[in-house]
Design a protein around this motif. Structure first.
Motif, PDB file in Angstrom:
ATOM      1  N   THR A 118       0.825  -1.208   0.000  1.00 34.25           N
ATOM      2  CA  THR A 118       0.000   0.000   0.000  1.00 34.25           C
ATOM      3  C   THR A 118       0.860   1.259   0.000  1.00 34.25           C
ATOM      4  OG1 THR A 118      -1.773  -1.164   1.171  1.00 34.25           O
ATOM      5  CG2 THR A 118      -1.804   1.243   1.254  1.00 34.25           C
ATOM      6  N   ALA A 119       1.949   1.243   0.765  1.00 33.72           N
ATOM      7  CA  ALA A 119       2.826   2.410   0.832  1.00 33.72           C
ATOM      8  C   ALA A 119       3.410   2.742  -0.539  1.00 33.72           C
ATOM      9  CB  ALA A 119       3.943   2.157   1.839  1.00 33.72           C
ATOM     10  N   ILE A 120       3.833   1.725  -1.275  1.00 34.38           N
ATOM     11  CA  ILE A 120       4.392   1.960  -2.612  1.00 34.38           C
ATOM     12  C   ILE A 120       3.352   2.605  -3.521  1.00 34.38           C
ATOM     13  CG2 ILE A 120       5.361   0.842  -4.661  1.00 34.38           C
ATOM     14  CD1 ILE A 120       6.568  -1.273  -2.788  1.00 34.38           C
ATOM     15  N   ASN A 121       2.072   2.227  -3.349  1.00 29.94           N
ATOM     16  CA  ASN A 121       1.012   2.779  -4.191  1.00 29.94           C
ATOM     17  C   ASN A 121       0.840   4.281  -4.027  1.00 29.94           C
ATOM     18  OD1 ASN A 121       0.301   0.431  -5.449  1.00 29.94           O
ATOM     19  ND2 ASN A 121      -1.400  -0.033  -4.090  1.00 29.94           N
ATOM     20  N   PHE A 122       1.237   4.801  -2.868  1.00 25.18           N
ATOM     21  CA  PHE A 122       1.071   6.237  -2.636  1.00 25.18           C
ATOM     22  C   PHE A 122       1.972   7.077  -3.539  1.00 25.18           C
ATOM     23  CE2 PHE A 122      -0.669   5.149   1.725  1.00 25.18           C
ATOM     24  CZ  PHE A 122      -1.946   5.599   1.425  1.00 25.18           C
ATOM     25  N   LEU A 123       2.854   6.434  -4.284  1.00 22.18           N
ATOM     26  CA  LEU A 123       3.636   7.155  -5.292  1.00 22.18           C
ATOM     27  C   LEU A 123       2.780   7.641  -6.450  1.00 22.18           C
ATOM     28  CD1 LEU A 123       7.034   5.277  -5.922  1.00 22.18           C
ATOM     29  CD2 LEU A 123       6.713   7.649  -5.216  1.00 22.18           C
ATOM     30  N   ALA A 124       1.674   6.948  -6.713  1.00 22.08           N
ATOM     31  CA  ALA A 124       0.894   7.192  -7.934  1.00 22.08           C
ATOM     32  C   ALA A 124       0.443   8.638  -8.102  1.00 22.08           C
ATOM     33  CB  ALA A 124      -0.283   6.227  -7.998  1.00 22.08           C
ATOM     34  N   PRO A 125      -0.238   9.254  -7.110  1.00 23.00           N
ATOM     35  CA  PRO A 125      -0.680  10.642  -7.331  1.00 23.00           C
ATOM     36  C   PRO A 125       0.474  11.614  -7.497  1.00 23.00           C
ATOM     37  CG  PRO A 125      -1.054   9.963  -5.054  1.00 23.00           C
ATOM     38  CD  PRO A 125      -0.685   8.732  -5.806  1.00 23.00           C
ATOM     39  N   LEU A 126       1.604  11.324  -6.866  1.00 24.12           N
ATOM     40  CA  LEU A 126       2.765  12.200  -7.017  1.00 24.12           C
ATOM     41  C   LEU A 126       3.395  12.051  -8.399  1.00 24.12           C
ATOM     42  CD1 LEU A 126       4.111  11.630  -3.439  1.00 24.12           C
ATOM     43  CD2 LEU A 126       3.274  13.794  -4.336  1.00 24.12           C
ATOM     44  N   ILE A 127       3.324  10.839  -8.961  1.00 23.72           N
ATOM     45  CA  ILE A 127       3.785  10.649 -10.337  1.00 23.72           C
ATOM     46  C   ILE A 127       2.947  11.493 -11.285  1.00 23.72           C
ATOM     47  CG2 ILE A 127       3.959   8.974 -12.235  1.00 23.72           C
ATOM     48  CD1 ILE A 127       4.637   6.847 -10.139  1.00 23.72           C
ATOM     49  N   VAL A 128       1.632  11.511 -11.053  1.00 23.84           N
ATOM     50  CA  VAL A 128       0.744  12.311 -11.893  1.00 23.84           C
ATOM     51  C   VAL A 128       1.130  13.781 -11.840  1.00 23.84           C
ATOM     52  CG1 VAL A 128      -1.637  13.068 -12.238  1.00 23.84           C
ATOM     53  CG2 VAL A 128      -1.167  10.688 -11.651  1.00 23.84           C
ATOM     54  N   LEU A 129       1.365  14.304 -10.645  1.00 19.99           N
ATOM     55  CA  LEU A 129       1.741  15.711 -10.512  1.00 19.99           C
ATOM     56  C   LEU A 129       3.069  16.009 -11.198  1.00 19.99           C
ATOM     57  CD1 LEU A 129       0.752  16.533  -6.812  1.00 19.99           C
ATOM     58  CD2 LEU A 129      -0.444  17.170  -8.909  1.00 19.99           C
ATOM     59  N   SER A 130       4.009  15.066 -11.136  1.00 24.49           N
ATOM     60  CA  SER A 130       5.328  15.313 -11.704  1.00 24.49           C
ATOM     61  C   SER A 130       5.311  15.315 -13.232  1.00 24.49           C
ATOM     62  CB  SER A 130       6.335  14.280 -11.184  1.00 24.49           C
ATOM     63  OG  SER A 130       6.002  12.987 -11.633  1.00 24.49           O
ATOM     64  N   VAL A 131       4.398  14.562 -13.848  1.00 22.28           N
ATOM     65  CA  VAL A 131       4.356  14.505 -15.321  1.00 22.28           C
ATOM     66  C   VAL A 131       3.256  15.395 -15.888  1.00 22.28           C
ATOM     67  CG1 VAL A 131       5.292  12.154 -15.319  1.00 22.28           C
ATOM     68  CG2 VAL A 131       2.810  12.492 -15.383  1.00 22.28           C
ATOM     69  N   ALA A 132       2.524  16.098 -15.016  1.00 24.24           N
ATOM     70  CA  ALA A 132       1.407  16.927 -15.468  1.00 24.24           C
ATOM     71  C   ALA A 132       1.777  17.952 -16.537  1.00 24.24           C
ATOM     72  CB  ALA A 132       0.760  17.624 -14.268  1.00 24.24           C
ATOM     73  N   PRO A 133       2.974  18.579 -16.502  1.00 28.17           N
ATOM     74  CA  PRO A 133       3.294  19.571 -17.537  1.00 28.17           C
ATOM     75  C   PRO A 133       3.279  18.995 -18.956  1.00 28.17           C
ATOM     76  CG  PRO A 133       4.798  19.790 -15.680  1.00 28.17           C
ATOM     77  CD  PRO A 133       4.011  18.534 -15.455  1.00 28.17           C
ATOM     78  N   TRP A 134       3.636  17.734 -19.118  1.00 25.27           N
ATOM     79  CA  TRP A 134       3.715  17.135 -20.453  1.00 25.27           C
ATOM     80  C   TRP A 134       2.421  16.435 -20.853  1.00 25.27           C
ATOM     81  CZ3 TRP A 134       7.522  16.559 -16.680  1.00 25.27           C
ATOM     82  CH2 TRP A 134       8.685  17.285 -16.901  1.00 25.27           C
ATOM     83  N   ILE A 135       1.770  15.787 -19.906  1.00 20.33           N
ATOM     84  CA  ILE A 135       0.602  14.979 -20.249  1.00 20.33           C
ATOM     85  C   ILE A 135      -0.697  15.756 -20.070  1.00 20.33           C
ATOM     86  CG2 ILE A 135      -0.696  12.894 -19.633  1.00 20.33           C
ATOM     87  CD1 ILE A 135       1.899  11.554 -18.968  1.00 20.33           C
ATOM     88  N   LEU A 136      -0.787  16.550 -19.008  1.00 20.49           N
ATOM     89  CA  LEU A 136      -2.010  17.290 -18.724  1.00 20.49           C
ATOM     90  C   LEU A 136      -1.913  18.763 -19.102  1.00 20.49           C
ATOM     91  CD1 LEU A 136      -2.844  15.732 -15.229  1.00 20.49           C
ATOM     92  CD2 LEU A 136      -3.835  15.151 -17.455  1.00 20.49           C
ATOM     93  N   ARG A 137      -0.760  19.170 -19.655  1.00 20.89           N
ATOM     94  CA  ARG A 137      -0.549  20.553 -20.092  1.00 20.89           C
ATOM     95  C   ARG A 137      -0.712  21.543 -18.946  1.00 20.89           C
ATOM     96  NH1 ARG A 137       2.151  18.914 -24.333  1.00 20.89           N
ATOM     97  NH2 ARG A 137       0.888  17.752 -25.838  1.00 20.89           N
ATOM     98  N   GLU A 138      -0.298  21.153 -17.763  1.00 20.68           N
ATOM     99  CA  GLU A 138      -0.348  22.053 -16.622  1.00 20.68           C
ATOM    100  C   GLU A 138       1.007  22.725 -16.441  1.00 20.68           C
ATOM    101  OE1 GLU A 138      -1.664  19.899 -13.224  1.00 20.68           O
ATOM    102  OE2 GLU A 138      -3.641  19.424 -14.076  1.00 20.68           O
ATOM    103  N   PRO A 139       1.044  23.894 -15.797  1.00 20.02           N
ATOM    104  CA  PRO A 139       2.324  24.592 -15.627  1.00 20.02           C
ATOM    105  C   PRO A 139       3.314  23.747 -14.822  1.00 20.02           C
ATOM    106  CG  PRO A 139       0.469  26.022 -15.079  1.00 20.02           C
ATOM    107  CD  PRO A 139      -0.086  24.650 -15.240  1.00 20.02           C
ATOM    108  N   PRO A 140       4.580  23.710 -15.221  1.00 18.61           N
ATOM    109  CA  PRO A 140       5.577  22.965 -14.446  1.00 18.61           C
ATOM    110  C   PRO A 140       5.821  23.629 -13.097  1.00 18.61           C
ATOM    111  CG  PRO A 140       6.645  24.233 -16.186  1.00 18.61           C
ATOM    112  CD  PRO A 140       5.167  24.374 -16.408  1.00 18.61           C
ATOM    113  N   ARG A 141       5.936  22.816 -12.066  1.00 16.39           N
ATOM    114  CA  ARG A 141       6.142  23.351 -10.723  1.00 16.39           C
ATOM    115  C   ARG A 141       7.244  22.560 -10.037  1.00 16.39           C
ATOM    116  NH1 ARG A 141       2.424  27.074 -10.108  1.00 16.39           N
ATOM    117  NH2 ARG A 141       0.322  26.816 -10.974  1.00 16.39           N
ATOM    118  N   LEU A 142       8.248  23.277  -9.569  1.00 18.85           N
ATOM    119  CA  LEU A 142       9.364  22.648  -8.887  1.00 18.85           C
ATOM    120  C   LEU A 142       8.901  21.890  -7.638  1.00 18.85           C
ATOM    121  CD1 LEU A 142      12.427  22.198  -8.683  1.00 18.85           C
ATOM    122  CD2 LEU A 142      12.565  24.366  -7.405  1.00 18.85           C
ATOM    123  N   SER A 143       7.907  22.431  -6.949  1.00 12.61           N
ATOM    124  CA  SER A 143       7.432  21.805  -5.708  1.00 12.61           C
ATOM    125  C   SER A 143       6.898  20.392  -5.974  1.00 12.61           C
ATOM    126  CB  SER A 143       6.336  22.664  -5.068  1.00 12.61           C
ATOM    127  OG  SER A 143       5.245  22.851  -5.943  1.00 12.61           O
TER     128      SER A 143
END
Length: 319
Positions: A118-143
């Motif tokens: 279960t702990a490893i699965n918690f990576l999933a939403p953070l992966i989404v945020l990290s790739v959002a600039p390319w896949i979801l066309r959201e502004p890139p954010r260092l945070s």
């Protein structure tokens, strides 16, 4: 597993309507109940696989019971129109991603304890945020990238050499997180559909795929199924019940409280997963593993709060 986290604060993987969200305490209680229900699903899957139920048969029962239950509950109340998707192709792709995540996670549970998986699965939403600039066309954010990197550090602590985790299970756990991330991205694409529509379609895709394969997967499984006790049959059927109920409870949670209110409570699933693992298998993570879990959860909560504040500022500026 089916906790499924559709981005920070939306763990079920469904597109939740932004309701009035006027009863936050009710929403929090419903979310916590859903997390316990879905942890019961994960534990039940691990239990029946240990009893000899093949993976594909387990998944078939889980999806068929899920589809029958949610259709029987939702269609009479909402009408046949709830079955129509505005973007059926994306709903199929999302359902396929969820199906793959189910296969990957149950495979992970063959090799890892429930808390670590279960702990490893918690990576999933953070992966989404990290790739959002390319896949979801959201502004890139260092945070976002920092949060993803910190969370991955936490995962490295959990799966560290000498930690006793099976490397095969670790690989499947990381693949599960990637599948969940794909599911969450596709969830954004079907956000215009009702949450109940997505819930039905997610069960439909898995059911169709596995039913088509049933002539190939059922005959080799019959000897093992014939040896199951009545208790194991009950646990097997309960996987579909707990999966459907868990997601229905999450929809209800997001109808009563905002995503920003519920986001920190998503990480309580590690408590329910650990408790189930301790009660059924006597496993309790060691101190270093808890440190890794804490890092993963903290990174998710912090970035979730930052995203919530950014969204609030954008809304204020738009007034």
């Amino acid at each position: 597993m089916q906790q499924a986290r559709a981005g920070l604060g939306k763990p079920s993987g469904l597109s939740h309507p932004q309701a009035a969200a006027s009863r936050p305490l009710v929403g929090v209680l419903l979310l916590i109940l859903s997390l316990w229900t879905l942890s019961c699903l994960d534990a039940s899957g691990k239990w029946v696989m240990a009893a000899g139920v093949p993976l594909l048969v387990l998944c078939w029962v889980r999806y068929v019971v899920h589809l029958i239950l949610v259709t029987a509950l939702i269609v009479p109340a909402r009408g046949a129109a709830i079955l129509r998707a505005k973007r059926p192709r994306d709903q199929i792709l999302r359902g396929a991603a969820m199906f793959c995540a189910t296969l990957m996670f149950f495979t992970t549970l063959r090799y890892l304890h429930q808390a670590e998986a279960t702990a490893i699965n918690f990576l999933a939403p953070l992966i989404v945020l990290s790739v959002a600039p390319w896949i979801l066309r959201e502004p890139p954010r260092l945070s976002r990238w920092i949060a993803c990197g910190v969370a991955f550090l936490g995962v490295l602590i959990v799966i560290r050499p000498g930690g006793g985790l099976d490397p095969v299970g670790v690989v499947f756990g990381l693949l599960t997180a990637l599948c969940f991330a794909a599911q969450f991205i596709l969830t954004r694409r079907v956000a215009s559909d009702d949450a109940y529509t997505s819930l039905i379609w997610s069960g439909l895709v898995g059911t169709v795929c596995l039913t088509a394969a049933l002539p190939f997967i059922l005959p080799p499984a019959l000897p093992a199924l014939a040896q199951l006790s009545p208790l194991n049959w009950l646990v097997l059927i309960s996987t579909g019940l707990s999966g459907a109920l868990g997601h229905l409870l999450q929809i209800a949670a997001y109808r009563n409280a905002s995503a920003s209110t519920l986001a920190p409570f998503v990480y309580l699933q590690i408590v329910s997963a650990t408790t189930m693992g301790w009660l059924l298998w006597g496993h309790f993570p060691d101190a270093l593993t808890w440190l890794g879990i804490a890092i993963i959860c903290a990174s998710g909560i912090v970035i979730g709060m930052l995203e919530w504040r950014r969204a609030g500022r954008r809304q204020d500026q738009g007034r």
